[in-house]
Design a protein around this motif. Sequence first.
Motif, PDB file in Angstrom:
ATOM      1  N   ALA A 361      43.632  20.133 -51.192  1.00 24.58           N
ATOM      2  CA  ALA A 361      43.255  19.444 -52.425  1.00 24.58           C
ATOM      3  C   ALA A 361      44.157  18.233 -52.669  1.00 24.58           C
ATOM      4  O   ALA A 361      43.698  17.176 -53.096  1.00 24.58           O
ATOM      5  N   PHE A 362      45.428  18.403 -52.381  1.00 27.58           N
ATOM      6  CA  PHE A 362      46.376  17.311 -52.594  1.00 27.58           C
ATOM      7  C   PHE A 362      46.031  16.127 -51.686  1.00 27.58           C
ATOM      8  O   PHE A 362      46.202  14.972 -52.055  1.00 27.58           O
ATOM      9  N   LEU A 363      45.539  16.449 -50.491  1.00 25.62           N
ATOM     10  CA  LEU A 363      45.158  15.388 -49.561  1.00 25.62           C
ATOM     11  C   LEU A 363      43.751  14.872 -49.848  1.00 25.62           C
ATOM     12  O   LEU A 363      43.243  14.001 -49.148  1.00 25.62           O
ATOM     13  N   GLY A 364      43.106  15.456 -50.865  1.00 25.81           N
ATOM     14  CA  GLY A 364      41.772  15.010 -51.239  1.00 25.81           C
ATOM     15  C   GLY A 364      40.685  15.534 -50.320  1.00 25.81           C
ATOM     16  O   GLY A 364      39.595  14.969 -50.234  1.00 25.81           O
ATOM     17  N   GLU A 365      40.987  16.628 -49.609  1.00 23.93           N
ATOM     18  CA  GLU A 365      39.996  17.172 -48.670  1.00 23.93           C
ATOM     19  C   GLU A 365      39.424  18.475 -49.197  1.00 23.93           C
ATOM     20  O   GLU A 365      40.114  19.221 -49.881  1.00 23.93           O
TER      21      GLU A 365
END
Lengths: 413, 617
Positions: A361-365
């Motif tokens: 989630a932090f990497l936007g995935e």
Amino acid sequence: MNDFSVHGARVPTKPSIMTQTDKAGTKTAAKKTPAKKAPAVKAKAVSTVIAAPEPKKAATSAAKKKSGLAFPFTAIVGQEEMKLSLILNIIDPRIGGVLVMGHRGTGKSTTVRALAEVLPFIDRVKDDTYNRTLEQYLEGEEGKKGRAALDPASLQMEKIPVPVVDLPLGATEDRVCGTIDIEQALTSGVKAFEPGLLAQANRGFLYIDEVNLLDDHLVDVLLDVAASGKNVVEREGISIRHPARFVLVGSGNPEEGELRPQLLDRFGLHARIITILDVSKRVDIVKRRREFDDDPDAFMKKYSREQQKLQKKIQQAKDLLPEVTMDDSVLTDIARLCMNLGIDGHRGELTITRTAHAHAAFLGEKEVTMKHVKEIAGLCLRHRLRKDPLETLDAGEKIDREIAKVLGEAEAV
Amino acid sequence: MIAFTDIVGMDLAKKALMLLAVDSSLGGVVIPSAVGSGKSTIARAFAHILPEGTPFVELPLNVTEDRLIGGVDLEATLATGVRVVQHGVLSKANGGVLYVDSISLLDSSAVSHIMDAISRGEVLVEREGLSEVHPAKFMLVGTYDPSDGEVRMGLLDRIGIIVPFTAQNDYRARKKIVNTVLGKRDAEDTQDELNMLTGFIQAAREQLPLVSITNEQVQALIQTAISLGVEGNRVDIFTVRAAIASAALAQRSDVEDEDMKLAIKLVLIPRATRMPEREAEAEEMPPQEEPPPEEPEAEDENSQADTPDSEAEEEQKDTPDMIEELMMDAIEMELPDNILNISLASKKKATTGSRGEALNNKRGRFVRSQPGEMRSGKVALIPTLISAAPWQETRRRDKKLAGRPKTALIITKDDVKIKRFRDKSGTLFIFMVDASGSMALNRMRQAKGAVASLLQNAYVHRDQVALISFRGKQAQVLLPPSQSVDRAKRELDVLPTGGGTPLASALYLGWETAKQARTKGVTQVMFVLITDGRGNIGLQATFEPDAEKASKELLEKEIESLSLSIQADGVAAIVIDTQMNYLSRGEAPKLAQKLGGRYFYLPNAKAEQIVEAVSSF
């Protein structure tokens, strides 16, 4: 479920049945100790009554202990492992906290204390000392005998930054758990519950520096509360239970002493921190520190955009988290990894799964892959391996090696 | 009064304190020095060179937690009926000096609180219903005698300056000290000198913000820290500050080599974990640890890009020589060849001192009280009364308690507080391993295994383990008393073996270690000797490397008298002989007998067997 209940005393129909003298007494008391933070939950004592916990003015705990500016999180050089662990815990508090262990003088406590500035906001019932959500509040308050039904519409909500509560080593048990407000008892003979640090930390972070030096009986208390998510205080004939769910953050130097195994197990992640040996990074550290000391305000301003950017990124990750999915094959690999490393119980798998989700989630995935797992497995498992002084291989290397094996197998199949 | 300027010798300590007076953000000064060298005099005299009105608070060693941090003032609270807060020693020192004499003897929980206060700059009081924040920014000045044991590393890490240890033995200087103490100096002179010094320092403080330090200089200091193996990054900041303060004292606006040397000497060298050798280290040190200069820039866009790549490269070409030079100068200036002897000599002194005894009585000192059952420990009377006091009015009205006999105070079960003593500590196991001869490797492996296994359970029993190896001329503490598996792992990584067998030196060192541990609350000590009992190097060789080989009689006499003293001191001992040796002359059992301990013959013992033997005892 009843999260907040009061026993051992008859419950009044209305929360405020304090007499005139009581109020006067409270006022004087409050005047004499200006530093007192959370006004107590009022309750009339003697053989009768305890008031509903309706704190009048709960200070926002995040703001309460600020004296001077904290060094900005985004200005901290290096120590990515620690920073990532903290961020992942903000994204998903269920990860279970971080233990930061390592060399002296490497910015452990600076980093944790800098965290407050990049935390997102949470909703709570206005002025609730326990930082409860509307649902929790209703659940807790309505469960009480004889209490008139609460009208949710009458309750105001407010936004506060996720609280960060500092637990100093010298804290006494009564301040940690909360106790009967001595002031009120002294001046007016009224029994009132004064919530402690655990109440303030609900839904936030509880930070213990030098956690490996924490007194045994406080460790007992923490283990108890961390396991149940509730704090129970019994004293002077009243019994109070309130929710106390927090992300536990501890830091320390392993050479000063070992951590009790049960407490070690409680921490979701274990970040290791070592002296930075890169000269140019160290020059940078010195420069930034001096710049900050010379003019903190200007320094903060310089980093404010970075700070906001990070805060936003964390909030976005939090929002994305429910949408993140993971394939069963990844879970199988995680299980195999833990098995190969001989890790007892299932907390290892669970932590890896949650942490990998937060990391994605932090990497936007939106999809967890073994790539994510690989990057966080060390953090999740390092402290769960058996310690052996004769083992020359670093725990991290051992985990990496096993991951490579699992991946190799996975590819082969 | 003895003025700062009157104190003879201890020049480095004086210089260190002056730097601190110029820049209080250096955090503090720690002065290790033998008894009677005037270390506490100098610390107290320090107060007089600070601006008038600066607080100077002396911390007593037996300070309790509530006096240190602050808490409820019982007397005033009872008198007024309103809770009155009493500030602790830490916050009383705010804006001034906190002085601790014999800082190495300070209780470990007190050390933790001081560390915490330093890192926050304030004290959090979360006690007895109080929740307050008291400012506590102070300079810490600590003095101690190294023969009492060392100061905890965590604390040292937060203090900028550590004065290198030197034994003061200049006879003439001592005589002058005596004269000063007897007041033979002119008081007027003293006052003049003092005024001058205060003026100097004031001028230096004003100069401080005007001093600049170049990038190359900062880099050189950091390189030095790295090559000396200094842990942590905080120390860089202290080093830079010390160099700047030194320049300010000299009324310069640029940092020069001498400032850097002083900073290296006072900040870095005392924390060195390795001493680089002139040539060998210089070759491998700088280039390998250097990352490509563009890397950090790419990572941090917002870091000021004031070191263009080309310039950075050039700097790095220049620095190694400069660093090496600086460092070696600083080291040579400070380290006498006989540094080892000095520390041993000072340790020896302690054996005849009376200090050890008095300190033993402090064992199990009362630290704080906590709620508890009346029978589960000693009742802490005053905290119990504090706890009961506010409830009297309420309880008198309470019908449930009405049937009770009329007493002045109504005390209930909830009030009872029991005393908590200083951390209970278990047994200290001192392993002494014969690392001489060909079978040493085997013995070492066994000992390491046993140490490891004991430490696995150390937390439960509160045991500590130390390891001493003996080979060559003298014994060496490889692992000081510790509970940390991590530390043991690190320290026991490399164990040299071979050479003679200085058994007496091992016993002596073990005894010293035991005595130091006792001042820190360890109550039981056990020696675990893994040896065949045949020593061939005498104590004399330890102190005088050129001494002639000791005769067999002398060797035996040494062992015998040492053993007797150790036994009389209440140290338990076991001797483990692990060697398959048909020619054994029974030396090991004899040694066990002398020590009043037991003898185990465990040929090819596994670590577990050793642990078993130790535990059975």
